[in-house]
Motif scaffolding. Structure first.
Motif, mmCIF file in Angstrom:
data_model
loop_
_atom_site.group_PDB
_atom_site.id
_atom_site.type_symbol
_atom_site.label_atom_id
_atom_site.label_comp_id
_atom_site.label_asym_id
_atom_site.label_seq_id
_atom_site.Cartn_x
_atom_site.Cartn_y
_atom_site.Cartn_z
ATOM 1 N N UNK A 108 84.690 44.265 -36.751
ATOM 2 C CA UNK A 108 83.934 43.785 -37.919
ATOM 3 C C UNK A 108 84.751 42.818 -38.766
ATOM 4 N N UNK A 109 86.057 42.861 -38.633
ATOM 5 C CA UNK A 109 86.940 41.966 -39.395
ATOM 6 C C UNK A 109 87.454 40.805 -38.559
ATOM 7 N N UNK A 110 86.885 40.590 -37.398
ATOM 8 C CA UNK A 110 87.389 39.579 -36.466
ATOM 9 C C UNK A 110 87.536 38.202 -37.120
ATOM 10 N N UNK A 111 86.620 37.854 -37.998
ATOM 11 C CA UNK A 111 86.671 36.537 -38.637
ATOM 12 C C UNK A 111 87.889 36.373 -39.539
ATOM 13 N N UNK A 112 88.478 37.487 -39.977
ATOM 14 C CA UNK A 112 89.621 37.401 -40.891
ATOM 15 C C UNK A 112 90.961 37.702 -40.215
ATOM 16 N N UNK A 113 90.929 38.076 -38.934
ATOM 17 C CA UNK A 113 92.183 38.384 -38.234
ATOM 18 C C UNK A 113 92.918 37.099 -37.873
ATOM 19 N N UNK A 114 94.222 37.190 -37.824
ATOM 20 C CA UNK A 114 95.016 36.024 -37.428
ATOM 21 C C UNK A 114 94.802 35.755 -35.940
ATOM 22 N N UNK A 115 94.989 34.512 -35.520
ATOM 23 C CA UNK A 115 94.868 34.211 -34.083
ATOM 24 C C UNK A 115 95.829 35.048 -33.231
ATOM 25 N N UNK A 116 97.016 35.324 -33.772
ATOM 26 C CA UNK A 116 97.990 36.126 -33.036
ATOM 27 C C UNK A 116 97.466 37.545 -32.801
ATOM 28 N N UNK A 117 96.872 38.124 -33.841
ATOM 29 C CA UNK A 117 96.326 39.480 -33.717
ATOM 30 C C UNK A 117 95.155 39.508 -32.734
ATOM 31 N N UNK A 118 94.298 38.494 -32.813
ATOM 32 C CA UNK A 118 93.174 38.386 -31.884
ATOM 33 C C UNK A 118 93.690 38.306 -30.444
#
Length: 67
Positions: free
Chosen positions: A46-56
């Protein structure tokens, strides 16, 4: 990132768990701990839009499904 998702992925090869799934792991101190893995995975999605690219990228590498 928590050890719990990585442990689940290594043991089962996926992160597909129900929202109420609780993962039990043994810590370095030999104490068993409960982690609400299902809720954590749902929160990451649900927070994918706010995660850093590294975390994704890290989550994707261990089998995270984003939808």
């Amino acid at each position: 990132m928590s050890r719990c998702p990585r442990s689940r992925w290594k043991a089962q090869g996926h992160l597909q768990v129900p929202r109420k799934w609780v993962e039990r792991i043994i810590g370095e101190d030999q104490e068993e701990r409960e982690h609400k893995l299902g809720a954590w995975i749902g929160n990451q999605r649900s927070r994918a839009a706010t995660l850093t690219p590294e975390r994704m990228e890290l989550l994707s590498a261990i089998g995270m499904r984003w939808s």
